[in-house]
Design a protein around this motif. Structure first.
Motif, PDB file in Angstrom:
ATOM      1  N   GLN A  81       0.981  -1.066  -0.066  1.00  0.00           N
ATOM      2  CA  GLN A  81       0.080  -0.056   0.038  1.00  0.00           C
ATOM      3  C   GLN A  81       0.954   1.322  -0.070  1.00  0.00           C
ATOM      4  N   ARG A  82       1.908   1.271   0.535  1.00  0.00           N
ATOM      5  CA  ARG A  82       2.891   2.374   0.778  1.00  0.00           C
ATOM      6  C   ARG A  82       3.423   2.650  -0.587  1.00  0.00           C
ATOM      7  N   LYS A  83       3.948   1.552  -1.021  1.00  0.00           N
ATOM      8  CA  LYS A  83       4.658   1.877  -2.362  1.00  0.00           C
ATOM      9  C   LYS A  83       3.614   2.139  -3.446  1.00  0.00           C
ATOM     10  N   ALA A  84       2.482   1.744  -3.599  1.00  0.00           N
ATOM     11  CA  ALA A  84       1.445   2.418  -4.453  1.00  0.00           C
ATOM     12  C   ALA A  84       1.063   3.675  -4.021  1.00  0.00           C
ATOM     13  N   MET A  85       1.016   4.045  -3.002  1.00  0.00           N
ATOM     14  CA  MET A  85       0.690   5.640  -2.497  1.00  0.00           C
ATOM     15  C   MET A  85       2.134   6.533  -3.128  1.00  0.00           C
ATOM     16  N   PHE A  86       3.350   5.899  -2.870  1.00  0.00           N
ATOM     17  CA  PHE A  86       4.514   6.746  -3.493  1.00  0.00           C
ATOM     18  C   PHE A  86       4.453   6.697  -4.922  1.00  0.00           C
ATOM     19  N   GLU A  87       4.096   5.792  -5.605  1.00  0.00           N
ATOM     20  CA  GLU A  87       4.117   5.734  -6.968  1.00  0.00           C
ATOM     21  C   GLU A  87       3.178   6.571  -7.601  1.00  0.00           C
ATOM     22  N   ALA A  88       1.912   6.492  -6.974  1.00  0.00           N
ATOM     23  CA  ALA A  88       0.849   7.602  -7.616  1.00  0.00           C
ATOM     24  C   ALA A  88       1.284   9.098  -7.213  1.00  0.00           C
ATOM     25  N   GLN A  89       1.864   9.493  -5.783  1.00  0.00           N
ATOM     26  CA  GLN A  89       2.474  10.635  -5.790  1.00  0.00           C
ATOM     27  C   GLN A  89       3.822  11.060  -6.555  1.00  0.00           C
ATOM     28  N   ARG A  90       4.538  10.090  -7.015  1.00  0.00           N
ATOM     29  CA  ARG A  90       5.701  10.344  -7.752  1.00  0.00           C
ATOM     30  C   ARG A  90       5.055  10.854  -9.144  1.00  0.00           C
ATOM     31  N   ALA A  91       3.942   9.905  -9.451  1.00  0.00           N
ATOM     32  CA  ALA A  91       3.436  10.196 -11.148  1.00  0.00           C
ATOM     33  C   ALA A  91       2.832  11.882 -10.807  1.00  0.00           C
ATOM     34  N   HIS A  92       2.322  12.021  -9.800  1.00  0.00           N
ATOM     35  CA  HIS A  92       1.687  13.245  -9.786  1.00  0.00           C
ATOM     36  C   HIS A  92       2.873  14.529  -9.958  1.00  0.00           C
ATOM     37  N   MET A  93       3.908  14.344  -9.166  1.00  0.00           N
ATOM     38  CA  MET A  93       4.968  15.299  -9.091  1.00  0.00           C
ATOM     39  C   MET A  93       5.675  15.049 -10.628  1.00  0.00           C
ATOM     40  N   GLU A  94       5.809  14.089 -11.124  1.00  0.00           N
ATOM     41  CA  GLU A  94       6.204  14.202 -12.465  1.00  0.00           C
ATOM     42  C   GLU A  94       5.503  14.946 -13.652  1.00  0.00           C
ATOM     43  N   ALA A  95       4.089  14.803 -13.458  1.00  0.00           N
ATOM     44  CA  ALA A  95       3.327  15.671 -14.275  1.00  0.00           C
ATOM     45  C   ALA A  95       3.390  17.093 -13.916  1.00  0.00           C
ATOM     46  N   GLU A  96       3.586  17.305 -12.654  1.00  0.00           N
ATOM     47  CA  GLU A  96       3.656  18.828 -12.301  1.00  0.00           C
ATOM     48  C   GLU A  96       5.021  19.339 -12.977  1.00  0.00           C
ATOM     49  N   LEU A  97       6.062  18.531 -12.512  1.00  0.00           N
ATOM     50  CA  LEU A  97       7.347  19.010 -13.316  1.00  0.00           C
ATOM     51  C   LEU A  97       7.248  19.241 -14.916  1.00  0.00           C
ATOM     52  N   GLU A  98       6.843  18.397 -15.480  1.00  0.00           N
ATOM     53  CA  GLU A  98       6.438  18.367 -16.715  1.00  0.00           C
ATOM     54  C   GLU A  98       5.687  19.715 -17.337  1.00  0.00           C
ATOM     55  N   GLN A  99       4.660  20.125 -16.662  1.00  0.00           N
ATOM     56  CA  GLN A  99       4.145  21.243 -16.937  1.00  0.00           C
ATOM     57  C   GLN A  99       4.794  22.448 -16.390  1.00  0.00           C
ATOM     58  N   MET A 100       5.607  22.465 -15.422  1.00  0.00           N
ATOM     59  CA  MET A 100       6.437  23.557 -14.818  1.00  0.00           C
ATOM     60  C   MET A 100       7.582  23.912 -16.074  1.00  0.00           C
ATOM     61  N   ASN A 101       8.134  22.506 -16.596  1.00  0.00           N
ATOM     62  CA  ASN A 101       9.193  22.513 -17.554  1.00  0.00           C
ATOM     63  C   ASN A 101       8.487  23.309 -18.723  1.00  0.00           C
ATOM     64  N   LEU A 102       7.240  23.006 -19.350  1.00  0.00           N
ATOM     65  CA  LEU A 102       6.813  23.786 -20.308  1.00  0.00           C
ATOM     66  C   LEU A 102       6.460  25.301 -20.227  1.00  0.00           C
ATOM     67  N   THR A 103       6.432  25.547 -19.077  1.00  0.00           N
ATOM     68  CA  THR A 103       6.301  26.918 -18.561  1.00  0.00           C
ATOM     69  C   THR A 103       7.606  27.623 -18.787  1.00  0.00           C
ATOM     70  N   LEU A 104       8.502  26.927 -18.245  1.00  0.00           N
ATOM     71  CA  LEU A 104      10.026  27.385 -18.215  1.00  0.00           C
ATOM     72  C   LEU A 104      10.440  27.726 -19.496  1.00  0.00           C
ATOM     73  N   ASP A 105      10.149  26.630 -20.537  1.00  0.00           N
ATOM     74  CA  ASP A 105      10.635  26.786 -21.919  1.00  0.00           C
ATOM     75  C   ASP A 105       9.994  28.138 -22.638  1.00  0.00           C
ATOM     76  N   MET A 106       8.499  28.226 -22.167  1.00  0.00           N
ATOM     77  CA  MET A 106       7.894  29.450 -22.720  1.00  0.00           C
ATOM     78  C   MET A 106       8.776  30.727 -22.344  1.00  0.00           C
ATOM     79  N   LEU A 107       9.050  30.792 -20.903  1.00  0.00           N
ATOM     80  CA  LEU A 107       9.768  31.943 -20.409  1.00  0.00           C
ATOM     81  C   LEU A 107      11.068  32.210 -21.187  1.00  0.00           C
ATOM     82  N   LYS A 108      11.904  31.110 -21.189  1.00  0.00           N
ATOM     83  CA  LYS A 108      13.196  31.009 -21.928  1.00  0.00           C
ATOM     84  C   LYS A 108      13.007  31.693 -23.337  1.00  0.00           C
ATOM     85  N   PHE A 109      11.885  31.402 -24.053  1.00  0.00           N
ATOM     86  CA  PHE A 109      11.747  31.741 -25.585  1.00  0.00           C
ATOM     87  C   PHE A 109      11.457  33.272 -25.309  1.00  0.00           C
ATOM     88  N   LYS A 110      10.717  33.617 -24.576  1.00  0.00           N
ATOM     89  CA  LYS A 110      10.297  34.869 -24.419  1.00  0.00           C
ATOM     90  C   LYS A 110      11.701  35.862 -24.116  1.00  0.00           C
TER      91      LYS A 110
END
Length: 115
Positions: A81-110
């Motif tokens: 159960q703990r492993k599943a919880m951490f895997e779900a949270q990791r996936a959540h964090m990875e999605a957030e990081l991906e979105q932040m990287n897209l935003t960062l790329d736009m700022l770099k471009f500007k």
């Protein structure tokens, strides 16, 4: 070694009220009480607090952190159960990081564009 609530507050940069809230919510089962309800934090409580703060920073809700702490108290049988919880949270964090990287790329471009 045991620490006072003030020492732990300074150690983690958290208000004492937050530590009391965590205690009230049952997130810190290893806190010892001395006369007049004075809280003392041992090394186990400090380590639990490190995990709690990490999970909070990852965006996990208090109810889910409490569930994790309950599973810890139940022992190794809850590892899946703990492993599943951490895997779900990791996936959540990875999605957030991906979105932040897209935003960062736009700022770099500007920044490049306006040079």
């Amino acid at each position: 070694m045991n620490y006072s609530i003030g020492e732990v507050s300074r150690m983690f940069g958290l208000p004492q009220s937050t530590l009391r809230y965590y205690d009230k919510e049952g997130l810190l089962p290893h806190i010892q009480r001395q006369g007049a309800g004075i809280r003392r934090f041992d090394e186990q409580a400090i380590e639990a607090l490190r995990v709690i703060e990490c999970l909070k920073k990852s965006g996990m809700e208090i109810k889910d952190i409490r569930q994790f702490m309950d599973w810890c108290a139940e022992g190794p049988a809850t590892y899946p159960q703990r492993k599943a919880m951490f895997e779900a949270q990791r996936a959540h964090m990875e999605a957030e990081l991906e979105q932040m990287n897209l935003t960062l790329d736009m700022l770099k471009f500007k920044c490049w564009y306006y040079e």
